[in-house]
Design an enzyme around this catalytic site. Structure first.
Site, PDB file in Angstrom:
ATOM      1  N   ARG A 111      23.749 -14.901  16.804  1.00  0.00           N
ATOM      2  CA  ARG A 111      24.094 -15.905  16.878  1.00  0.00           C
ATOM      3  C   ARG A 111      23.219 -16.341  17.696  1.00  0.00           C
ATOM      4  O   ARG A 111      22.986 -17.009  18.452  1.00  0.00           O
ATOM      5  CB  ARG A 111      25.016 -16.309  16.967  1.00  0.00           C
ATOM      6  CG  ARG A 111      25.631 -16.885  15.342  1.00  0.00           C
ATOM      7  CD  ARG A 111      27.179 -16.475  14.842  1.00  0.00           C
ATOM      8  NE  ARG A 111      27.860 -15.953  15.499  1.00  0.00           N
ATOM      9  CZ  ARG A 111      28.870 -15.455  15.258  1.00  0.00           C
ATOM     10  NH1 ARG A 111      29.612 -16.729  15.438  1.00  0.00           N
ATOM     11  NH2 ARG A 111      29.439 -13.963  16.188  1.00  0.00           N
ATOM     12  N   CYS A 128      28.379 -14.419  22.026  1.00  0.00           N
ATOM     13  CA  CYS A 128      28.606 -14.329  20.568  1.00  0.00           C
ATOM     14  C   CYS A 128      30.017 -12.631  20.947  1.00  0.00           C
ATOM     15  O   CYS A 128      29.142 -12.054  21.581  1.00  0.00           O
ATOM     16  CB  CYS A 128      27.938 -14.885  19.676  1.00  0.00           C
ATOM     17  SG  CYS A 128      26.361 -13.610  19.476  1.00  0.00           S
ATOM     18  N   ASP A 154      28.208 -18.378  10.676  1.00  0.00           N
ATOM     19  CA  ASP A 154      28.155 -17.510  11.142  1.00  0.00           C
ATOM     20  C   ASP A 154      27.509 -16.780   9.868  1.00  0.00           C
ATOM     21  O   ASP A 154      27.401 -16.941   8.579  1.00  0.00           O
ATOM     22  CB  ASP A 154      29.527 -16.688  11.673  1.00  0.00           C
ATOM     23  CG  ASP A 154      29.702 -15.083  11.808  1.00  0.00           C
ATOM     24  OD1 ASP A 154      27.602 -14.613  11.890  1.00  0.00           O
ATOM     25  OD2 ASP A 154      30.539 -15.077  12.598  1.00  0.00           O
TER      26      ASP A 154
END
Ligand code: 4NP
Length: 152
Positions: A14, A8, A123
């Site tokens: 993440r 990421c 996100d």
């Protein structure tokens, strides 16, 4: 041994969530010896930082260890060391291709594609909503595992 690099932007929210959820998933299936799993960032912004509080809270709740994890940067030399580079969003894929110098061996993938959903993982950076991120990633890694088993 299947070698997987989750990627990421910062490697604090993440991709480390994907790394530790996937490790836990295969561990519970007694398959951890068959996988090498890491995660890294496309941006040096958070290099050396520990996990974001939101990701830690999810992993703590599940009793999943992330001991010693610090944000790392994806390197060009990683390309030969892993079988799959799995990004969380489309922008990650663009940066992954740039850092890795293309993708001659078709190793770069988008996580939610494995679940049959061509879209980004939620996100949490601006929203603070780590639950949606967790829901997406836990779904994505289960389908990733299924895909990898079918490849064998
Ligand atoms: P991640 O989250 O890429 O999921 O680890 C972010 C981390 C850092 C930044 C953005 C997103 N940042 O802008 O520094």
């Amino acid at each position: 041994m299947i070698r997987i690099m989750f990627v990421c932007l910062g490697n604090i929210c993440r991709s480390p969530m994907a790394e530790f959820l996937f490790k836990d998933y295969v561990d519970k299936l007694g398959e951890s010896d068959n996988f090498l799993v890491r995660s890294s960032a496309t941006s040096p912004e958070e290099y050396g930082s520990g996990l974001h509080y939101g990701t830690r809270a999810i992993l703590d709740r599940l009793g999943i260890s992330y001991k010693g994890k610090r944000a790392e940067l994806l390197n060009k030399s990683d390309y030969e060391k892993y079988d799959y580079f799995i990004g969380m969003d489309e922008r990650n894929l663009i940066n992954m291709r740039r850092i890795l110098g293309g993708d001659e061996q078709d190793k770069i993938r988008l996580l939610m594609d494995f679940a049959g959903e061509h879209r980004d993982v939620a996100d949490p950076w601006w929203t603070g909503d780590f639950e949606s991120t967790y829901n997406d990633i836990s779904k994505g890694i289960k389908y990733l595992y299924k895909y990898l088993k079918e490849q064998k």
